[in-house]
Motif scaffolding. Sequence first.
Motif, mmCIF file in Angstrom:
data_model
loop_
_atom_site.group_PDB
_atom_site.id
_atom_site.type_symbol
_atom_site.label_atom_id
_atom_site.label_comp_id
_atom_site.label_asym_id
_atom_site.label_seq_id
_atom_site.Cartn_x
_atom_site.Cartn_y
_atom_site.Cartn_z
ATOM 1 N N LEU A 79 0.814 -1.217 0.000
ATOM 2 C CA LEU A 79 0.000 0.000 0.000
ATOM 3 C C LEU A 79 0.848 1.269 0.000
ATOM 4 C CD1 LEU A 79 -2.741 -1.131 2.525
ATOM 5 C CD2 LEU A 79 -3.020 -0.811 0.068
ATOM 6 N N LEU A 80 2.030 1.215 0.603
ATOM 7 C CA LEU A 80 2.849 2.413 0.692
ATOM 8 C C LEU A 80 3.814 2.583 -0.478
ATOM 9 C CD1 LEU A 80 3.764 2.519 4.508
ATOM 10 C CD2 LEU A 80 1.971 3.762 3.290
ATOM 11 N N LEU A 81 4.224 1.471 -1.113
ATOM 12 C CA LEU A 81 5.239 1.561 -2.167
ATOM 13 C C LEU A 81 4.689 1.288 -3.564
ATOM 14 C CD1 LEU A 81 8.283 -0.177 -0.414
ATOM 15 C CD2 LEU A 81 7.728 2.253 -0.541
ATOM 16 N N CYS A 82 3.691 0.416 -3.675
ATOM 17 C CA CYS A 82 3.194 0.038 -4.999
ATOM 18 C C CYS A 82 1.971 0.845 -5.430
ATOM 19 C CB CYS A 82 2.855 -1.456 -5.020
ATOM 20 S SG CYS A 82 4.256 -2.523 -4.658
ATOM 21 N N ALA A 83 1.015 1.032 -4.518
ATOM 22 C CA ALA A 83 -0.211 1.747 -4.880
ATOM 23 C C ALA A 83 0.053 3.191 -5.324
ATOM 24 C CB ALA A 83 -1.194 1.706 -3.708
ATOM 25 N N PRO A 84 0.927 3.964 -4.661
ATOM 26 C CA PRO A 84 1.179 5.331 -5.152
ATOM 27 C C PRO A 84 1.744 5.370 -6.573
ATOM 28 C CG PRO A 84 1.946 5.111 -2.889
ATOM 29 C CD PRO A 84 1.598 3.729 -3.357
ATOM 30 N N VAL A 85 2.561 4.376 -6.942
ATOM 31 C CA VAL A 85 3.089 4.341 -8.304
ATOM 32 C C VAL A 85 1.956 4.183 -9.315
ATOM 33 C CG1 VAL A 85 4.534 3.033 -9.902
ATOM 34 C CG2 VAL A 85 5.313 3.432 -7.566
ATOM 35 N N ARG A 86 1.001 3.282 -9.016
ATOM 36 C CA ARG A 86 -0.153 3.101 -9.903
ATOM 37 C C ARG A 86 -0.992 4.378 -9.979
ATOM 38 N NH1 ARG A 86 2.130 -1.174 -10.820
ATOM 39 N NH2 ARG A 86 1.149 -3.131 -11.461
ATOM 40 N N ALA A 87 -1.174 5.052 -8.851
ATOM 41 C CA ALA A 87 -1.984 6.272 -8.848
ATOM 42 C C ALA A 87 -1.353 7.361 -9.723
ATOM 43 C CB ALA A 87 -2.168 6.774 -7.412
ATOM 44 N N VAL A 88 -0.039 7.538 -9.600
ATOM 45 C CA VAL A 88 0.654 8.543 -10.411
ATOM 46 C C VAL A 88 0.584 8.179 -11.889
ATOM 47 C CG1 VAL A 88 2.908 9.561 -10.907
ATOM 48 C CG2 VAL A 88 2.171 9.253 -8.539
ATOM 49 N N THR A 89 0.740 6.897 -12.207
ATOM 50 C CA THR A 89 0.713 6.466 -13.602
ATOM 51 C C THR A 89 -0.664 6.676 -14.215
ATOM 52 O OG1 THR A 89 2.398 4.804 -13.110
ATOM 53 C CG2 THR A 89 1.156 4.538 -15.149
ATOM 54 N N TYR A 90 -1.715 6.337 -13.479
ATOM 55 C CA TYR A 90 -3.068 6.551 -14.001
ATOM 56 C C TYR A 90 -3.351 8.032 -14.224
ATOM 57 C CZ TYR A 90 -4.960 1.814 -13.705
ATOM 58 O OH TYR A 90 -5.231 0.481 -13.913
ATOM 59 N N TYR A 91 -2.794 8.879 -13.352
ATOM 60 C CA TYR A 91 -3.064 10.312 -13.485
ATOM 61 C C TYR A 91 -2.255 10.933 -14.632
ATOM 62 C CZ TYR A 91 -3.459 15.231 -12.296
ATOM 63 O OH TYR A 91 -3.693 16.578 -12.350
ATOM 64 N N LYS A 92 -0.975 10.585 -14.737
ATOM 65 C CA LYS A 92 -0.119 11.194 -15.752
ATOM 66 C C LYS A 92 -0.329 10.582 -17.134
ATOM 67 C CE LYS A 92 2.314 14.058 -13.164
ATOM 68 N NZ LYS A 92 2.380 15.523 -13.408
ATOM 69 N N GLN A 93 -0.594 9.275 -17.179
ATOM 70 C CA GLN A 93 -0.774 8.523 -18.424
ATOM 71 C C GLN A 93 0.491 8.411 -19.267
ATOM 72 O OE1 GLN A 93 -3.397 6.544 -19.596
ATOM 73 N NE2 GLN A 93 -3.676 6.814 -17.392
ATOM 74 N N ILE A 94 1.599 8.865 -18.722
ATOM 75 C CA ILE A 94 2.924 8.582 -19.271
ATOM 76 C C ILE A 94 3.810 8.259 -18.072
ATOM 77 C CG2 ILE A 94 2.725 9.998 -21.356
ATOM 78 C CD1 ILE A 94 4.230 12.195 -19.823
ATOM 79 N N TRP A 95 5.043 7.812 -18.331
ATOM 80 C CA TRP A 95 5.916 7.428 -17.224
ATOM 81 C C TRP A 95 6.792 8.611 -16.825
ATOM 82 C CZ3 TRP A 95 5.385 3.482 -14.136
ATOM 83 C CH2 TRP A 95 6.400 3.207 -13.212
ATOM 84 N N THR A 96 6.740 8.966 -15.539
ATOM 85 C CA THR A 96 7.496 10.124 -15.040
ATOM 86 C C THR A 96 8.372 9.774 -13.832
ATOM 87 O OG1 THR A 96 5.637 10.764 -13.623
ATOM 88 C CG2 THR A 96 5.728 11.742 -15.823
ATOM 89 N N LEU A 97 8.487 8.491 -13.489
ATOM 90 C CA LEU A 97 9.154 8.100 -12.245
ATOM 91 C C LEU A 97 10.558 7.537 -12.436
ATOM 92 C CD1 LEU A 97 6.088 6.430 -10.491
ATOM 93 C CD2 LEU A 97 6.986 8.729 -10.158
ATOM 94 N N GLY A 98 11.088 7.567 -13.640
ATOM 95 C CA GLY A 98 12.467 7.179 -13.850
ATOM 96 C C GLY A 98 12.645 5.707 -14.190
ATOM 97 N N SER A 99 13.855 5.375 -14.616
ATOM 98 C CA SER A 99 14.166 4.027 -15.083
ATOM 99 C C SER A 99 14.185 3.009 -13.943
ATOM 100 C CB SER A 99 15.522 4.040 -15.798
ATOM 101 O OG SER A 99 15.902 2.745 -16.170
ATOM 102 N N PHE A 100 14.719 3.373 -12.787
ATOM 103 C CA PHE A 100 14.825 2.425 -11.677
ATOM 104 C C PHE A 100 13.448 1.959 -11.210
ATOM 105 C CE2 PHE A 100 14.923 1.590 -7.082
ATOM 106 C CZ PHE A 100 15.829 0.539 -7.045
ATOM 107 N N VAL A 101 12.530 2.884 -11.026
ATOM 108 C CA VAL A 101 11.175 2.521 -10.596
ATOM 109 C C VAL A 101 10.476 1.713 -11.679
ATOM 110 C CG1 VAL A 101 8.944 3.423 -9.826
ATOM 111 C CG2 VAL A 101 11.055 4.556 -9.128
#
Length: 394
Positions: A79-101
């Motif tokens: 809930l703390l590490l995976c769900a926020p990544v999905r939320a940001v991706t759904y909102y941005k609709q492109i990838w903005t979190l870098g290669s490592f993530v």
Amino acid sequence: MDIERPSNVTLFDFVGGLQLLRNSNIRTAIPVVLIGVCVCGALCNLLVLLVFIRDFRKGRGSEVKALLASLASTDLLILLLCAPVRAVTYYKQIWTLGSFVCKTTDWFQHSCIVAKTFILAATTRSKHTFMGEEEDGFQNATWIHGALVFVWLVAMLFSLPQLLFATLVPYSLDEVICVSEMPVCASEFMSLFYKIYPTAVFVVPVIFTLAYYTKTLHGAVNNAPNPRHQSKVTLVLLCLSGALGLMLLPEWGTFTWIRLGFNRPPVGLLIFADVLFYTCSSVFPVLLMTMYDDVRQGLVSFWYIATCRPRKHAPTTVCKLCVKPDGNGAEACSNEVSSNAKDKTFPDLEHFWTGRRNTHVEDEHDPVPWEKDEKMLQMAVESNQTGSRQQECA
């Protein structure tokens, strides 16, 4: 959602959440839902962990509690590490979190999924006397530590393909998307792997766990020395296993569907699988708080500590836990004592002030002076007893 598979790969799928969606309502609604689920689930898992930590500090731990605490910790990580990544991706609709993530997000999420399934299966090995009433703690914790290390190693190894095939792909001049590309040279081996992987880490453990707890529940009701307590805990674990199997089925179904080369599932099904997966991590602590007696009693204790602690600036209200002297058990009671501060007398000085108030000029011609001395002694004993009772109440 526009996606074209390159000619030199046999698998082309989004990583870290669906991207390139055109529906603006989905882009707004899904992140809000995920954030709400994440906040509620994280708070519930933290409460469950605090209850288990309190039990272990007081020497009331058990093997099954250690495994359930590990399960709550895994849900908290999701809930703390995976769900926020999905939320940001759904909102941005492109990838903005870098290669490592991009490379690690699906790998870490799948590691947590596999670990949850194996941890629940490991509870079948733990002692099911659940020493909650006579528990001195569990003596042999070595196998639990070894089991948890083994579970996480296996989970991370099984999920390695999600790490190896994840990559960033340019989408426009200054935009990239995160996808999973499987080259043609690895297609035959990975086709076999993706048939074994869901079966070995999801289907078999869930069916085994459900069958074991169904059989154990039947035996606990009929033959156990303490059927009521044991059947309750077994029912909790059976419900956890059933909830895990049902709520992760869409996630594993869509994952296998895509990896085996079939047509892409509907977008609605993919979104539903994502939301249901994170909801599963929030449902687990709710089941523990409502069905597991030890967790429920721990929450009640926390509530009393939070609401019944004496306030420094309000000495007229005292909340405490009273224990019956006849040994019938402990019961919670709230006593409210109101008094005027200027009339309050310290118990240690009660006898002194009582004697001073009762002094008077004695009659020198009293024929029986010893009677007054006996009355004064009796009054002093009564005042001491009153002061002792006030000290105990305070």
